[in-house]
Design a protein around this motif. Structure first.
Motif, PDB file in Angstrom:
ATOM      1  N   VAL A  28      29.543 -66.955  15.215  1.00 53.94           N
ATOM      2  CA  VAL A  28      30.683 -67.235  14.119  1.00 53.94           C
ATOM      3  C   VAL A  28      31.662 -68.466  14.503  1.00 53.94           C
ATOM      4  CG1 VAL A  28      32.175 -66.985  12.292  1.00 53.94           C
ATOM      5  CG2 VAL A  28      29.778 -65.194  13.002  1.00 53.94           C
ATOM      6  N   GLU A  29      31.183 -69.971  13.731  1.00 49.39           N
ATOM      7  CA  GLU A  29      32.148 -70.674  13.873  1.00 49.39           C
ATOM      8  C   GLU A  29      33.369 -69.944  13.276  1.00 49.39           C
ATOM      9  OE1 GLU A  29      31.259 -74.692  13.972  1.00 49.39           O
ATOM     10  OE2 GLU A  29      31.929 -74.030  11.493  1.00 49.39           O
ATOM     11  N   THR A  30      34.997 -69.957  13.953  1.00 46.45           N
ATOM     12  CA  THR A  30      36.307 -69.950  13.390  1.00 46.45           C
ATOM     13  C   THR A  30      36.340 -71.610  13.381  1.00 46.45           C
ATOM     14  OG1 THR A  30      36.966 -69.094  15.164  1.00 46.45           O
ATOM     15  CG2 THR A  30      35.763 -67.423  13.558  1.00 46.45           C
ATOM     16  N   GLU A  31      37.805 -71.228  12.171  1.00 48.37           N
ATOM     17  CA  GLU A  31      38.777 -72.334  12.411  1.00 48.37           C
ATOM     18  C   GLU A  31      39.907 -72.168  12.732  1.00 48.37           C
ATOM     19  OE1 GLU A  31      37.579 -75.277   9.216  1.00 48.37           O
ATOM     20  OE2 GLU A  31      35.854 -75.718  10.595  1.00 48.37           O
ATOM     21  N   SER A  32      40.332 -70.729  11.873  1.00 52.87           N
ATOM     22  CA  SER A  32      41.695 -70.100  11.746  1.00 52.87           C
ATOM     23  C   SER A  32      42.131 -69.211  12.585  1.00 52.87           C
ATOM     24  CB  SER A  32      41.937 -69.692  10.815  1.00 52.87           C
ATOM     25  OG  SER A  32      41.399 -69.552   9.746  1.00 52.87           O
ATOM     26  N   LEU A  33      43.173 -68.334  12.535  1.00 59.00           N
ATOM     27  CA  LEU A  33      43.513 -66.719  13.485  1.00 59.00           C
ATOM     28  C   LEU A  33      42.734 -65.668  12.139  1.00 59.00           C
ATOM     29  CD1 LEU A  33      44.544 -65.980  15.839  1.00 59.00           C
ATOM     30  CD2 LEU A  33      46.210 -65.465  14.508  1.00 59.00           C
ATOM     31  N   SER A  34      43.155 -66.540  11.197  1.00 58.56           N
ATOM     32  CA  SER A  34      42.858 -65.393  10.159  1.00 58.56           C
ATOM     33  C   SER A  34      41.304 -64.915   9.738  1.00 58.56           C
ATOM     34  CB  SER A  34      42.893 -65.232   8.714  1.00 58.56           C
ATOM     35  OG  SER A  34      42.726 -67.471   8.302  1.00 58.56           O
ATOM     36  N   GLN A  35      40.137 -66.696  10.235  1.00 52.48           N
ATOM     37  CA  GLN A  35      38.942 -65.740   9.981  1.00 52.48           C
ATOM     38  C   GLN A  35      38.598 -65.411  11.375  1.00 52.48           C
ATOM     39  OE1 GLN A  35      37.513 -70.342   9.291  1.00 52.48           O
ATOM     40  NE2 GLN A  35      36.835 -69.721   7.769  1.00 52.48           N
ATOM     41  N   VAL A  36      39.306 -66.036  12.538  1.00 51.29           N
ATOM     42  CA  VAL A  36      38.424 -65.036  13.492  1.00 51.29           C
ATOM     43  C   VAL A  36      38.716 -63.573  13.341  1.00 51.29           C
ATOM     44  CG1 VAL A  36      39.616 -64.386  16.516  1.00 51.29           C
ATOM     45  CG2 VAL A  36      39.400 -66.588  15.169  1.00 51.29           C
ATOM     46  N   GLU A  37      39.703 -63.031  12.750  1.00 46.82           N
ATOM     47  CA  GLU A  37      40.169 -61.528  12.497  1.00 46.82           C
ATOM     48  C   GLU A  37      38.730 -61.119  11.682  1.00 46.82           C
ATOM     49  OE1 GLU A  37      43.687 -61.185  10.826  1.00 46.82           O
ATOM     50  OE2 GLU A  37      45.053 -61.373  12.693  1.00 46.82           O
ATOM     51  N   GLU A  38      39.004 -61.947  10.301  1.00 37.87           N
ATOM     52  CA  GLU A  38      36.810 -61.314  10.143  1.00 37.87           C
ATOM     53  C   GLU A  38      36.357 -61.488  10.377  1.00 37.87           C
ATOM     54  OE1 GLU A  38      35.116 -62.902   5.652  1.00 37.87           O
ATOM     55  OE2 GLU A  38      36.675 -64.079   6.240  1.00 37.87           O
ATOM     56  N   ALA A  39      35.853 -62.231  11.545  1.00 42.38           N
ATOM     57  CA  ALA A  39      35.217 -62.189  12.479  1.00 42.38           C
ATOM     58  C   ALA A  39      34.539 -60.963  13.469  1.00 42.38           C
ATOM     59  CB  ALA A  39      34.413 -63.992  13.098  1.00 42.38           C
ATOM     60  N   LEU A  40      35.788 -61.135  13.389  1.00 45.03           N
ATOM     61  CA  LEU A  40      36.292 -59.798  14.909  1.00 45.03           C
ATOM     62  C   LEU A  40      35.918 -58.384  13.851  1.00 45.03           C
ATOM     63  CD1 LEU A  40      39.031 -60.230  16.504  1.00 45.03           C
ATOM     64  CD2 LEU A  40      36.618 -60.116  17.426  1.00 45.03           C
ATOM     65  N   THR A  41      36.555 -58.259  12.708  1.00 48.85           N
ATOM     66  CA  THR A  41      35.869 -56.797  11.983  1.00 48.85           C
ATOM     67  C   THR A  41      34.669 -57.003  11.345  1.00 48.85           C
ATOM     68  OG1 THR A  41      38.333 -57.047  10.907  1.00 48.85           O
ATOM     69  CG2 THR A  41      36.695 -55.493   9.738  1.00 48.85           C
ATOM     70  N   ALA A  42      34.033 -57.905  10.990  1.00 46.64           N
ATOM     71  CA  ALA A  42      32.861 -57.362  10.876  1.00 46.64           C
ATOM     72  C   ALA A  42      31.727 -57.675  12.003  1.00 46.64           C
ATOM     73  CB  ALA A  42      31.794 -59.230   9.947  1.00 46.64           C
ATOM     74  N   GLY A  43      31.565 -57.630  13.212  1.00 45.05           N
ATOM     75  CA  GLY A  43      31.412 -57.619  14.176  1.00 45.05           C
ATOM     76  C   GLY A  43      30.507 -58.543  14.832  1.00 45.05           C
ATOM     77  N   ALA A  44      31.438 -59.350  14.656  1.00 42.97           N
ATOM     78  CA  ALA A  44      30.395 -60.413  15.173  1.00 42.97           C
ATOM     79  C   ALA A  44      30.298 -61.167  17.219  1.00 42.97           C
ATOM     80  CB  ALA A  44      31.478 -62.325  15.180  1.00 42.97           C
ATOM     81  N   ASP A  45      29.429 -61.075  17.240  1.00 43.55           N
ATOM     82  CA  ASP A  45      29.391 -60.914  19.331  1.00 43.55           C
ATOM     83  C   ASP A  45      30.317 -62.102  19.667  1.00 43.55           C
ATOM     84  OD1 ASP A  45      26.942 -59.080  19.273  1.00 43.55           O
ATOM     85  OD2 ASP A  45      25.765 -59.730  17.403  1.00 43.55           O
ATOM     86  N   ILE A  46      29.800 -62.787  19.115  1.00 42.66           N
ATOM     87  CA  ILE A  46      30.713 -64.430  19.804  1.00 42.66           C
ATOM     88  C   ILE A  46      31.438 -65.133  18.845  1.00 42.66           C
ATOM     89  CG2 ILE A  46      29.821 -66.607  21.689  1.00 42.66           C
ATOM     90  CD1 ILE A  46      27.383 -65.614  21.822  1.00 42.66           C
ATOM     91  N   ILE A  47      32.341 -65.609  18.928  1.00 44.29           N
ATOM     92  CA  ILE A  47      33.477 -66.369  18.107  1.00 44.29           C
ATOM     93  C   ILE A  47      33.520 -67.385  18.785  1.00 44.29           C
ATOM     94  CG2 ILE A  47      35.797 -65.955  17.067  1.00 44.29           C
ATOM     95  CD1 ILE A  47      35.750 -63.058  17.304  1.00 44.29           C
ATOM     96  N   MET A  48      33.471 -68.443  17.861  1.00 39.59           N
ATOM     97  CA  MET A  48      33.613 -69.795  18.311  1.00 39.59           C
ATOM     98  C   MET A  48      34.780 -70.383  17.926  1.00 39.59           C
ATOM     99  SD  MET A  48      31.559 -74.026  17.301  1.00 39.59           S
ATOM    100  CE  MET A  48      30.441 -73.048  18.437  1.00 39.59           C
ATOM    101  N   LEU A  49      35.426 -71.213  18.463  1.00 40.33           N
ATOM    102  CA  LEU A  49      36.909 -71.241  18.418  1.00 40.33           C
ATOM    103  C   LEU A  49      37.089 -72.345  17.710  1.00 40.33           C
ATOM    104  CD1 LEU A  49      39.472 -69.435  20.767  1.00 40.33           C
ATOM    105  CD2 LEU A  49      38.417 -68.681  18.762  1.00 40.33           C
ATOM    106  N   ASP A  50      36.648 -73.390  16.379  1.00 35.23           N
ATOM    107  CA  ASP A  50      36.234 -74.783  16.439  1.00 35.23           C
ATOM    108  C   ASP A  50      37.348 -76.131  16.181  1.00 35.23           C
ATOM    109  OD1 ASP A  50      34.462 -76.814  15.916  1.00 35.23           O
ATOM    110  OD2 ASP A  50      34.877 -76.990  14.164  1.00 35.23           O
TER     111      ASP A  50
END
Length: 291
Positions: A197-219
């Motif tokens: 999942v591509e994320t652009e903010s800390l809040s999106q990172v938290e949402e991706a973590l909670t939803a179970g992403a395997d890889i988180i991109m910090l864009d």
């Protein structure tokens, strides 16, 4: 490095690329050089760099004429200096000149990518962060360009839209949010496939973590933002891999790596590089038809 790119698609492409260049025939060679003339040519680097694409150049010449002799003097991945002779080609002068431009075009481009990649890899020396490419490749050349990245010491991201789920900003908008996108993807993919999942903010990172992403991109995050995001991800889900992307340059790549990300993806490896200057020089071997 072993080249494993020989396949029907590459052979067909080379034939098509040769046809694009040759058309109805190499009129200059036909009208200036006798048909039976033979030569030995040398291919040499005109600047320092990393060589990539030697087997591809050989395939070009052998497609033009299987009787041509191609003798590589260095292997892919070799560091060469200006003036280094990297290969010899021997046989029909007509056939050598017919294949010259395509062989050099491919060698120059692939060596340019390998050289660009190595410059990034060198900056990351001593760190565990992995440098990878993107899908920003030349249409029809993805396999070759991604091979050149590997020759330069980098690694490959996904090859296409088919081999991993990568949820970007437009997917998030279309699905109605990160959680919805991940949930729908998880329900429809094999258990062996990862979701990034591509994320652009800390809040999106938290949402991706909670939803179970395997890889988180910090864009396109700041170094401070990336550092905070990495600490959050590793404290909550140490198994989740972290990728950084967005306007990465030689000047910024080490600082990005030092934030603790696992992977840095760099599009400019394959879309913003300078082809390595490589040339072919012909040395006459023997004359053409008698009489």
């Amino acid at each position: 490095m072993m080249f494993n790119g020989y396949n029907d698609s590459l052979v067909q492409n080379i034939r098509a690329w040769l046809q694009e260049d040759i058309g109805s025939g190499d009129i200059t060679t036909w009208t200036t050089i006798e048909e039976g003339h033979e030569s030995k040519a040398v291919i040499h680097a005109k600047e320092d760099g990393i060589i990539a694409g030697m087997p591809v150049a050989e395939l070009v010449f052998r497609t033009v004429d299987p009787s041509l002799t191609f003798n590589p003097l260095v292997q892919d991945g070799a560091i060469v200096r200006k003036g280094t002779i990297i290969a010899e080609v021997e046989g029909s002068t007509h056939r050598i000149l017919t294949g010259e431009r395509l062989a050099l075009n491919l060698l120059q481009r692939l060596s340019g990518i390998a050289t660009k990649t190595r410059s990034f890899v060198d900056v990351l020396e001593g760190l565990s962060t992995r440098l990878v490419d993107t899908r920003k490749t030349t249409p029809g050349h993805r396999m070759l360009e991604k091979y050149a990245v590997r020759v330069g010491g980098g690694a490959n991201h996904r090859f296409g839209l088919y081999d991993a789920v990568m949820i970007k900003d437009n997917h998030i908008k279309g699905a109605g949010g990160i959680s919805q996108a991940i949930s729908r993807a998880r329900a429809n993919i094999p258990h062996t496939m990862t979701i990034e999942v591509e994320t652009e903010s800390l809040s999106q990172v938290e949402e991706a973590l909670t939803a179970g992403a395997d890889i988180i991109m910090l864009d396109n995050m700041s170094l401070e933002g990336m550092t905070e995001a990495v600490q959050l991800i590793k404290s909550r889900s140490p198994h989740v891999r972290v990728e950084a992307s967005g306007n990465v340059s030689l000047e910024t790549v080490r600082g990005i790596a030092e934030t603790g990300v696992d992977v840095i993806s760099v599009g400019r490896l394959t879309y913003s590089f300078a082809s390595l200057d490589i040339s072919l020089d012909l040395n006459a071997k023997k004359g053409g038809a008698e009489g």
